[in-house]
Design a protein around this motif. Structure first.
Motif, PDB file in Angstrom:
ATOM      1  N   PHE A  29      -8.741   2.263  -7.039  1.00  0.00           N
ATOM      2  CA  PHE A  29      -7.623   3.204  -6.957  1.00  0.00           C
ATOM      3  C   PHE A  29      -7.847   4.247  -5.857  1.00  0.00           C
ATOM      4  O   PHE A  29      -6.901   4.655  -5.168  1.00  0.00           O
ATOM      5  CB  PHE A  29      -7.422   3.901  -8.296  1.00  0.00           C
ATOM      6  N   ILE A  30      -9.091   4.679  -5.687  1.00  0.00           N
ATOM      7  CA  ILE A  30      -9.382   5.690  -4.664  1.00  0.00           C
ATOM      8  C   ILE A  30      -9.167   5.108  -3.267  1.00  0.00           C
ATOM      9  O   ILE A  30      -8.659   5.792  -2.368  1.00  0.00           O
ATOM     10  CB  ILE A  30     -10.813   6.219  -4.826  1.00  0.00           C
ATOM     11  N   LEU A  31      -9.553   3.847  -3.074  1.00  0.00           N
ATOM     12  CA  LEU A  31      -9.309   3.209  -1.784  1.00  0.00           C
ATOM     13  C   LEU A  31      -7.814   3.117  -1.504  1.00  0.00           C
ATOM     14  O   LEU A  31      -7.376   3.214  -0.346  1.00  0.00           O
ATOM     15  CB  LEU A  31      -9.951   1.824  -1.748  1.00  0.00           C
ATOM     16  N   LEU A  32      -7.029   2.933  -2.549  1.00  0.00           N
ATOM     17  CA  LEU A  32      -5.567   2.947  -2.394  1.00  0.00           C
ATOM     18  C   LEU A  32      -5.103   4.328  -1.920  1.00  0.00           C
ATOM     19  O   LEU A  32      -4.264   4.436  -1.015  1.00  0.00           O
ATOM     20  CB  LEU A  32      -4.911   2.588  -3.723  1.00  0.00           C
ATOM     21  N   ILE A  33      -5.661   5.388  -2.510  1.00  0.00           N
ATOM     22  CA  ILE A  33      -5.289   6.756  -2.107  1.00  0.00           C
ATOM     23  C   ILE A  33      -5.701   7.013  -0.667  1.00  0.00           C
ATOM     24  O   ILE A  33      -4.962   7.654   0.099  1.00  0.00           O
ATOM     25  CB  ILE A  33      -5.946   7.784  -3.050  1.00  0.00           C
ATOM     26  N   MET A  34      -6.869   6.518  -0.269  1.00  0.00           N
ATOM     27  CA  MET A  34      -7.317   6.669   1.113  1.00  0.00           C
ATOM     28  C   MET A  34      -6.362   5.979   2.082  1.00  0.00           C
ATOM     29  O   MET A  34      -6.043   6.510   3.161  1.00  0.00           O
ATOM     30  CB  MET A  34      -8.730   6.111   1.273  1.00  0.00           C
ATOM     31  N   ALA A  35      -5.897   4.785   1.700  1.00  0.00           N
ATOM     32  CA  ALA A  35      -4.932   4.076   2.544  1.00  0.00           C
ATOM     33  C   ALA A  35      -3.620   4.843   2.630  1.00  0.00           C
ATOM     34  O   ALA A  35      -2.990   4.906   3.689  1.00  0.00           O
ATOM     35  CB  ALA A  35      -4.695   2.670   1.994  1.00  0.00           C
ATOM     36  N   LEU A  36      -3.195   5.432   1.510  1.00  0.00           N
ATOM     37  CA  LEU A  36      -1.980   6.253   1.507  1.00  0.00           C
ATOM     38  C   LEU A  36      -2.129   7.440   2.445  1.00  0.00           C
ATOM     39  O   LEU A  36      -1.197   7.781   3.196  1.00  0.00           O
ATOM     40  CB  LEU A  36      -1.697   6.741   0.085  1.00  0.00           C
ATOM     41  N   ASP A  37      -3.303   8.070   2.422  1.00  0.00           N
ATOM     42  CA  ASP A  37      -3.573   9.205   3.314  1.00  0.00           C
ATOM     43  C   ASP A  37      -3.434   8.797   4.777  1.00  0.00           C
ATOM     44  O   ASP A  37      -2.781   9.497   5.567  1.00  0.00           O
ATOM     45  CB  ASP A  37      -4.984   9.736   3.034  1.00  0.00           C
ATOM     46  N   ARG A  38      -4.029   7.674   5.156  1.00  0.00           N
ATOM     47  CA  ARG A  38      -3.941   7.219   6.557  1.00  0.00           C
ATOM     48  C   ARG A  38      -2.515   6.787   6.909  1.00  0.00           C
ATOM     49  O   ARG A  38      -2.053   6.991   8.037  1.00  0.00           O
ATOM     50  CB  ARG A  38      -4.907   6.055   6.788  1.00  0.00           C
ATOM     51  N   TYR A  39      -1.825   6.179   5.956  1.00  0.00           N
ATOM     52  CA  TYR A  39      -0.446   5.743   6.179  1.00  0.00           C
ATOM     53  C   TYR A  39       0.455   6.932   6.521  1.00  0.00           C
ATOM     54  O   TYR A  39       1.203   6.896   7.505  1.00  0.00           O
ATOM     55  CB  TYR A  39       0.064   5.019   4.933  1.00  0.00           C
ATOM     56  N   THR A  82      -2.603  -4.960  -2.408  1.00  0.00           N
ATOM     57  CA  THR A  82      -1.268  -5.229  -1.859  1.00  0.00           C
ATOM     58  C   THR A  82      -0.714  -4.000  -1.145  1.00  0.00           C
ATOM     59  O   THR A  82      -0.193  -4.104  -0.026  1.00  0.00           O
ATOM     60  CB  THR A  82      -0.308  -5.663  -2.981  1.00  0.00           C
ATOM     61  N   PHE A  83      -0.845  -2.847  -1.787  1.00  0.00           N
ATOM     62  CA  PHE A  83      -0.354  -1.626  -1.156  1.00  0.00           C
ATOM     63  C   PHE A  83      -1.183  -1.285   0.082  1.00  0.00           C
ATOM     64  O   PHE A  83      -0.635  -0.830   1.094  1.00  0.00           O
ATOM     65  CB  PHE A  83      -0.403  -0.455  -2.138  1.00  0.00           C
ATOM     66  N   ILE A  84      -2.497  -1.513   0.018  1.00  0.00           N
ATOM     67  CA  ILE A  84      -3.359  -1.231   1.170  1.00  0.00           C
ATOM     68  C   ILE A  84      -2.964  -2.110   2.359  1.00  0.00           C
ATOM     69  O   ILE A  84      -2.875  -1.637   3.506  1.00  0.00           O
ATOM     70  CB  ILE A  84      -4.836  -1.442   0.788  1.00  0.00           C
ATOM     71  N   ILE A  85      -2.707  -3.399   2.095  1.00  0.00           N
ATOM     72  CA  ILE A  85      -2.291  -4.305   3.173  1.00  0.00           C
ATOM     73  C   ILE A  85      -0.958  -3.855   3.759  1.00  0.00           C
ATOM     74  O   ILE A  85      -0.775  -3.830   4.992  1.00  0.00           O
ATOM     75  CB  ILE A  85      -2.192  -5.750   2.640  1.00  0.00           C
ATOM     76  N   PHE A  86      -0.016  -3.479   2.885  1.00  0.00           N
ATOM     77  CA  PHE A  86       1.272  -2.972   3.355  1.00  0.00           C
ATOM     78  C   PHE A  86       1.076  -1.722   4.216  1.00  0.00           C
ATOM     79  O   PHE A  86       1.701  -1.576   5.278  1.00  0.00           O
ATOM     80  CB  PHE A  86       2.173  -2.643   2.169  1.00  0.00           C
ATOM     81  N   SER A  87       0.195  -0.823   3.785  1.00  0.00           N
ATOM     82  CA  SER A  87      -0.048   0.426   4.520  1.00  0.00           C
ATOM     83  C   SER A  87      -0.583   0.150   5.909  1.00  0.00           C
ATOM     84  O   SER A  87      -0.106   0.707   6.901  1.00  0.00           O
ATOM     85  CB  SER A  87      -1.031   1.317   3.741  1.00  0.00           C
ATOM     86  N   TYR A  88      -1.564  -0.746   5.979  1.00  0.00           N
ATOM     87  CA  TYR A  88      -2.176  -0.997   7.289  1.00  0.00           C
ATOM     88  C   TYR A  88      -1.293  -1.849   8.178  1.00  0.00           C
ATOM     89  O   TYR A  88      -1.374  -1.748   9.417  1.00  0.00           O
ATOM     90  CB  TYR A  88      -3.567  -1.609   7.107  1.00  0.00           C
ATOM     91  N   CYS A  89      -0.453  -2.682   7.613  1.00  0.00           N
ATOM     92  CA  CYS A  89       0.548  -3.377   8.438  1.00  0.00           C
ATOM     93  C   CYS A  89       1.512  -2.360   9.052  1.00  0.00           C
ATOM     94  O   CYS A  89       1.867  -2.456  10.249  1.00  0.00           O
ATOM     95  CB  CYS A  89       1.310  -4.396   7.602  1.00  0.00           C
ATOM     96  N   SER A  90       1.933  -1.383   8.257  1.00  0.00           N
ATOM     97  CA  SER A  90       2.815  -0.322   8.757  1.00  0.00           C
ATOM     98  C   SER A  90       2.102   0.510   9.814  1.00  0.00           C
ATOM     99  O   SER A  90       2.706   0.928  10.811  1.00  0.00           O
ATOM    100  CB  SER A  90       3.277   0.573   7.609  1.00  0.00           C
ATOM    101  N   ILE A  91       0.814   0.752   9.590  1.00  0.00           N
ATOM    102  CA  ILE A  91       0.030   1.523  10.562  1.00  0.00           C
ATOM    103  C   ILE A  91      -0.062   0.775  11.888  1.00  0.00           C
ATOM    104  O   ILE A  91       0.092   1.360  12.961  1.00  0.00           O
ATOM    105  CB  ILE A  91      -1.380   1.813   9.995  1.00  0.00           C
ATOM    106  N   ILE A  92      -0.301  -0.540  11.822  1.00  0.00           N
ATOM    107  CA  ILE A  92      -0.392  -1.342  13.048  1.00  0.00           C
ATOM    108  C   ILE A  92       0.923  -1.305  13.815  1.00  0.00           C
ATOM    109  O   ILE A  92       0.944  -1.165  15.048  1.00  0.00           O
ATOM    110  CB  ILE A  92      -0.792  -2.787  12.708  1.00  0.00           C
ATOM    111  N   VAL A  93       2.041  -1.430  13.088  1.00  0.00           N
ATOM    112  CA  VAL A  93       3.356  -1.354  13.736  1.00  0.00           C
ATOM    113  C   VAL A  93       3.541  -0.006  14.407  1.00  0.00           C
ATOM    114  O   VAL A  93       4.026   0.083  15.552  1.00  0.00           O
ATOM    115  CB  VAL A  93       4.481  -1.605  12.704  1.00  0.00           C
ATOM    116  N   ALA A  94       3.144   1.076  13.721  1.00  0.00           N
ATOM    117  CA  ALA A  94       3.276   2.421  14.296  1.00  0.00           C
ATOM    118  C   ALA A  94       2.382   2.591  15.509  1.00  0.00           C
ATOM    119  O   ALA A  94       2.780   3.218  16.507  1.00  0.00           O
ATOM    120  CB  ALA A  94       2.941   3.472  13.236  1.00  0.00           C
TER     121      ALA A  94
END
Length: 316
Positions: free
Chosen positions: A114-124, A213-225
């Protein structure tokens, strides 16, 4: 409980590596002790820096702090037992103690997920919505997210322990692992473990795959950005802020998913190989996480350099 369902096992024995020769047990315990010391030193240093340096009291570091606490709790729950097993031939764990360790092992793993999910949200938010980042990711928000992670991890872990505890354990008490976990313990039950192993597998997959799943979505969005950034240097600099987290996420999720899936689709490893894989994804991240923070986090790097220079001046 009927007489046929009674447990005759009153304690469990941690075997560790079943194929390890006696002459190598001292070396293995020394290596594991060194790993434990590295985990303690690295994570305690991060805790001390956070406690003494107000500049680190930012939302991102509160997330790191939660991960550090989880890493310390997991390592302290598991490593002393297996070190004592090989160093002092003391691998016995009480019946209740083994189930308590099972709970803490799965609990820490769930919290970390769950914390890794929060970290991904922070970077997103930081990369995709940089102007809104201070308004969205505030200290209060991170405190709520961290508390939610620690609270949400309780129900799934309690459920698998509560279902496993009453099973009849009336045969072997030797756990082919370096700690007590659900799979290793329920294999010792004198009953069909399918009704218990499948729900535990579902819980493990939900805990792993929903955050992933959410982490992958976050980093895909990050790559697009990032691809929308005009300058190459800007792209590299932006991606560099995520590289440390990507390493942690890959080390945590990929081997876990592989082990869980392989055990349920018929891929069989030798017990020693399986334990080595589990040790790598369980102990390597807590050991290298502080290095990643210190090397990648600008504020921590500056504090360490300042402290080092002050120490040099004092010595001179």
């Amino acid at each position: 409980m009927s007489k046929g369902n009674q447990s005759f096992v009153t304690e469990f024995f941690i075997v560790g590596f079943p194929g390890l020769q006696p002459e190598y047990q001292g070396l293995v315990s020394a290596v594991l002790f060194l790993v434990y010391v590295c985990i303690l030193i690295g994570n305690v240093v991060v805790l001390i820096l956070f406690a003494t340096q107000n500049v680190l009291h930012k939302p991102m570091y509160f997330i790191y702090l939660s991960l550090v606490v989880s890493d310390l709790l997991f390592s302290t729950t598991t490593l002393p037992n297996i070190i004592a097993r090989y160093w002092f031939q003391a691998g016995v764990v009480s019946f209740f103690g083994c189930f308590l360790q099972m709970y803490l092992v799965h609990y820490c793993g769930t919290v970390t997920s769950f914390i890794l999910l929060i970290m991904a949200l922070d970077r997103y938010v930081a990369i995709c919505y940089p102007l809104r980042y201070p308004m969205i990711i505030k200290k209060s928000t991170v405190h709520i997210l961290n508390l939610t992670a620690w609270m949400l991890a309780h129900p799934p872990c309690l459920s698998i322990v509560i279902r496993a505890y009453p099973l009849p354990y009336c045969a072997s008490n030797k756990i082919q692992h370096f700690h007590c976990d659900h799979t290793s313990i329920t294999k010792l039950a004198c009953t069909d473990r399918t009704p218990y192993s499948f729900p535990a597998f579902v819980v493990a997959m939900v805990v792993l795959l929903v955050p992933l799943t959410f982490i992958i979505f976050s980093y895909c969005s990050i790559i697009v950005a990032v691809l929308k950034i005009a300058s190459t240097q800007g792209r590299i600099k932006t991606l560099a802020t995520c590289s440390g987290q990507l390493i942690i996420i890959a080390l945590y999720f990929l081997p876990r998913c592989f082990v869980y899936l392989s055990s349920n689709i018929g891929i069989v490893f030798s017990p020693d190989v399986r334990i080595v894989i589990i040790m790598l994804y369980s102990l390597l991240p807590p050991m290298i996480n502080p290095l990643i923070y210190c090397l990648r986090a600008k504020e921590i790097k500056q504090i360490l350099i300042k402290q080092f220079r002050q120490t040099q001046v004092s010595i001179e």
